[in-house]
Design a protein around this motif. Structure first.
Motif, PDB file in Angstrom:
ATOM      1  N   ASP A 123      98.942  19.604 -65.449  1.00  0.00           N
ATOM      2  CA  ASP A 123      98.148  18.387 -65.302  1.00  0.00           C
ATOM      3  C   ASP A 123      98.128  17.899 -63.859  1.00  0.00           C
ATOM      4  O   ASP A 123      97.115  17.391 -63.368  1.00  0.00           O
ATOM      5  CB  ASP A 123      98.713  17.276 -66.188  1.00  0.00           C
ATOM      6  N   MET A 124      99.270  18.035 -63.186  1.00  0.00           N
ATOM      7  CA  MET A 124      99.356  17.544 -61.812  1.00  0.00           C
ATOM      8  C   MET A 124      98.424  18.316 -60.886  1.00  0.00           C
ATOM      9  O   MET A 124      97.874  17.760 -59.935  1.00  0.00           O
ATOM     10  CB  MET A 124     100.798  17.627 -61.309  1.00  0.00           C
ATOM     11  N   ALA A 125      98.232  19.603 -61.157  1.00  0.00           N
ATOM     12  CA  ALA A 125      97.288  20.389 -60.359  1.00  0.00           C
ATOM     13  C   ALA A 125      95.864  19.924 -60.609  1.00  0.00           C
ATOM     14  O   ALA A 125      95.040  19.879 -59.691  1.00  0.00           O
ATOM     15  CB  ALA A 125      97.436  21.872 -60.681  1.00  0.00           C
ATOM     16  N   ASP A 126      95.558  19.573 -61.867  1.00  0.00           N
ATOM     17  CA  ASP A 126      94.233  19.017 -62.175  1.00  0.00           C
ATOM     18  C   ASP A 126      93.981  17.744 -61.373  1.00  0.00           C
ATOM     19  O   ASP A 126      92.898  17.529 -60.820  1.00  0.00           O
ATOM     20  CB  ASP A 126      94.140  18.668 -63.671  1.00  0.00           C
ATOM     21  N   ARG A 127      94.993  16.913 -61.321  1.00  0.00           N
ATOM     22  CA  ARG A 127      94.854  15.606 -60.705  1.00  0.00           C
ATOM     23  C   ARG A 127      94.673  15.692 -59.185  1.00  0.00           C
ATOM     24  O   ARG A 127      93.924  14.917 -58.588  1.00  0.00           O
ATOM     25  CB  ARG A 127      96.077  14.752 -61.041  1.00  0.00           C
ATOM     26  N   PHE A 128      95.361  16.643 -58.553  1.00  0.00           N
ATOM     27  CA  PHE A 128      95.389  16.674 -57.090  1.00  0.00           C
ATOM     28  C   PHE A 128      94.689  17.882 -56.466  1.00  0.00           C
ATOM     29  O   PHE A 128      94.729  18.047 -55.243  1.00  0.00           O
ATOM     30  CB  PHE A 128      96.841  16.630 -56.600  1.00  0.00           C
ATOM     31  N   ARG A 129      94.037  18.706 -57.241  1.00  0.00           N
ATOM     32  CA  ARG A 129      93.482  19.953 -56.719  1.00  0.00           C
ATOM     33  C   ARG A 129      92.483  19.742 -55.589  1.00  0.00           C
ATOM     34  O   ARG A 129      92.343  20.596 -54.709  1.00  0.00           O
ATOM     35  CB  ARG A 129      92.821  20.759 -57.843  1.00  0.00           C
ATOM     36  N   SER A 130      91.779  18.601 -55.567  1.00  0.00           N
ATOM     37  CA  SER A 130      90.788  18.329 -54.521  1.00  0.00           C
ATOM     38  C   SER A 130      91.377  17.597 -53.332  1.00  0.00           C
ATOM     39  O   SER A 130      90.693  17.401 -52.314  1.00  0.00           O
ATOM     40  CB  SER A 130      89.621  17.509 -55.103  1.00  0.00           C
ATOM     41  N   ASN A 131      92.640  17.207 -53.432  1.00  0.00           N
ATOM     42  CA  ASN A 131      93.306  16.488 -52.345  1.00  0.00           C
ATOM     43  C   ASN A 131      93.588  17.441 -51.188  1.00  0.00           C
ATOM     44  O   ASN A 131      94.147  18.522 -51.381  1.00  0.00           O
ATOM     45  CB  ASN A 131      94.606  15.876 -52.879  1.00  0.00           C
ATOM     46  N   LEU A 132      93.197  17.038 -49.981  1.00  0.00           N
ATOM     47  CA  LEU A 132      93.362  17.920 -48.816  1.00  0.00           C
ATOM     48  C   LEU A 132      94.819  18.244 -48.534  1.00  0.00           C
ATOM     49  O   LEU A 132      95.150  19.376 -48.153  1.00  0.00           O
ATOM     50  CB  LEU A 132      92.718  17.273 -47.590  1.00  0.00           C
ATOM     51  N   LEU A 133      95.708  17.265 -48.729  1.00  0.00           N
ATOM     52  CA  LEU A 133      97.129  17.512 -48.492  1.00  0.00           C
ATOM     53  C   LEU A 133      97.668  18.507 -49.521  1.00  0.00           C
ATOM     54  O   LEU A 133      98.438  19.415 -49.169  1.00  0.00           O
ATOM     55  CB  LEU A 133      97.908  16.202 -48.561  1.00  0.00           C
ATOM     56  N   PHE A 134      97.252  18.370 -50.764  1.00  0.00           N
ATOM     57  CA  PHE A 134      97.665  19.309 -51.810  1.00  0.00           C
ATOM     58  C   PHE A 134      97.197  20.719 -51.463  1.00  0.00           C
ATOM     59  O   PHE A 134      97.955  21.693 -51.581  1.00  0.00           O
ATOM     60  CB  PHE A 134      97.086  18.863 -53.153  1.00  0.00           C
ATOM     61  N   LYS A 135      95.946  20.838 -51.021  1.00  0.00           N
ATOM     62  CA  LYS A 135      95.414  22.154 -50.655  1.00  0.00           C
ATOM     63  C   LYS A 135      96.201  22.770 -49.500  1.00  0.00           C
ATOM     64  O   LYS A 135      96.485  23.968 -49.493  1.00  0.00           O
ATOM     65  CB  LYS A 135      93.944  22.035 -50.270  1.00  0.00           C
ATOM     66  N   ALA A 136      96.560  21.931 -48.513  1.00  0.00           N
ATOM     67  CA  ALA A 136      97.264  22.434 -47.339  1.00  0.00           C
ATOM     68  C   ALA A 136      98.679  22.895 -47.690  1.00  0.00           C
ATOM     69  O   ALA A 136      99.163  23.908 -47.177  1.00  0.00           O
ATOM     70  CB  ALA A 136      97.313  21.353 -46.257  1.00  0.00           C
ATOM     71  N   ILE A 137      99.345  22.152 -48.569  1.00  0.00           N
ATOM     72  CA  ILE A 137     100.738  22.459 -48.888  1.00  0.00           C
ATOM     73  C   ILE A 137     100.855  23.598 -49.903  1.00  0.00           C
ATOM     74  O   ILE A 137     101.642  24.528 -49.730  1.00  0.00           O
ATOM     75  CB  ILE A 137     101.455  21.204 -49.424  1.00  0.00           C
ATOM     76  N   PHE A 138     100.044  23.547 -50.969  1.00  0.00           N
ATOM     77  CA  PHE A 138     100.199  24.485 -52.065  1.00  0.00           C
ATOM     78  C   PHE A 138      99.325  25.730 -51.936  1.00  0.00           C
ATOM     79  O   PHE A 138      99.544  26.706 -52.659  1.00  0.00           O
ATOM     80  CB  PHE A 138      99.924  23.784 -53.393  1.00  0.00           C
TER      81      PHE A 138
END
Length: 294
Positions: free
Chosen positions: A168-183
């Motif tokens: 669920d957390m990936a669904d929530r943050f998948r479009s977040n630039l920081l999430f993309k950069a880190i993960f």
């Protein structure tokens, strides 16, 4: 030269008695590390393999044999996250293979390629068991998807907090630039089945596997952002992969599962007997029966 042992930019491709040959994901060059993460060679794959052969002879390192347990970490982590689990497996007399892969720099299938090479390198080993945390379980399932015939030496696997149905957390943050950069690219593949067909197309392991999930055993878990019970990162419902030989829920947070004494005890028991509980009574997750047409 002392190294960090490989974190996000190195992937293991060969293992021998604690020695590793790794490949850098950007430069593509190779290096040879000893069990203490000291670098003994760097450059081409042939050079590193030749150097390893020299070290085998010079140090009279015995061949591998018996049972090996591969420890597979989750995203952002490394094999160092399994310190206590590694020690406990070694006390059983098993050869421990602490597998490292560039979890945030490559896709899950690309990281599965690294795992496949390490498994192929385990010459002399009769039996292989797997202990996987979080995304590490998806790496194994992706490796299975790449195989025409699964290595028959692989016997059992314990999944610790694996998001088998996505996070669920990936669904929530998948479009977040920081999430993309880190993960990285693998983080985008962790979304739930409703948002991607990647996870839903991964095969069920053809060998015996058990699932350990963390949670509070209540309608709400540790994280209010996740639906239902959870371990703070992964929903209990997401861990439940049909076909599991046994399932157990314990009150532990996602990040601490690998070195929790209760988790370790359950893991070792499953690898030895195929069940988690001392009673010997499993709680399997059945595969749904296909509906019949009248």
């Amino acid at each position: 030269m002392k190294t960090m042992g490989g974190r996000q930019f190195w992937g293991d491709i060969q293992f021998f008695q604690g020695w590793k040959i790794q490949q850098h994901v950007i430069s593509q060059h190779y290096r040879l590390l000893d069990p203490k993460d000291q670098r003994h060679a760097s450059g081409s794959l042939e050079h590193c393999r030749d150097r390893l052969a020299e070290m085998k002879a010079a140090r009279q390192i015995p061949p591998m044999q018996g049972k090996a347990v591969i420890l597979i970490h989750g995203i952002i982590r490394s094999s160092k996250s399994f310190v206590k689990m590694k020690e406990s497996c070694e006390q059983k007399g098993w050869l421990v293979v602490p597998f490292d892969y560039p979890s945030t720099r490559r896709t899950i299938p690309e990281n599965a390629n690294f795992l496949g090479k390490v498994i192929q390198s385990l010459e002399g080993i009769d039996e292989i068991d797997l202990v996987v945390h979080s995304m590490g379980g998806l790496v194994v399932r992706s490796w299975l998807a790449q195989q025409d015939v699964v290595d028959p030496r692989v016997k059992r696997m314990v999944m610790l907090g694996v998001p088998n149905r996505g996070a669920d957390m990936a669904d929530r943050f998948r479009s977040n630039l920081l999430f993309k950069a880190i993960f990285g690219p693998a983080g985008q593949q962790l979304v739930t089945e409703a948002n991607s067909d990647f996870i839903s197309n991964l095969p069920t392991p053809p060998f015996e596997f058990g699932i350990v999930a963390g949670g509070r055993n209540t309608l709400k878990g540790y994280n209010p952002l996740i639906r239902g019970d959870d371990d703070g990162t992964v929903a209990v419902s997401s861990t439940r992969l049909p076909g599991a030989a046994d399932f157990i829920l314990i009150p532990i947070l996602h990040s601490f599962m690998m070195n929790d004494p209760e988790t370790i005890a359950h893991t070792l028991r499953f690898l030895e007997t195929g069940v988690f509980r001392e009673s010997g009574k499993p709680q399997p997750i059945p595969v749904p029966q296909a509906a019949t047409v009248p």
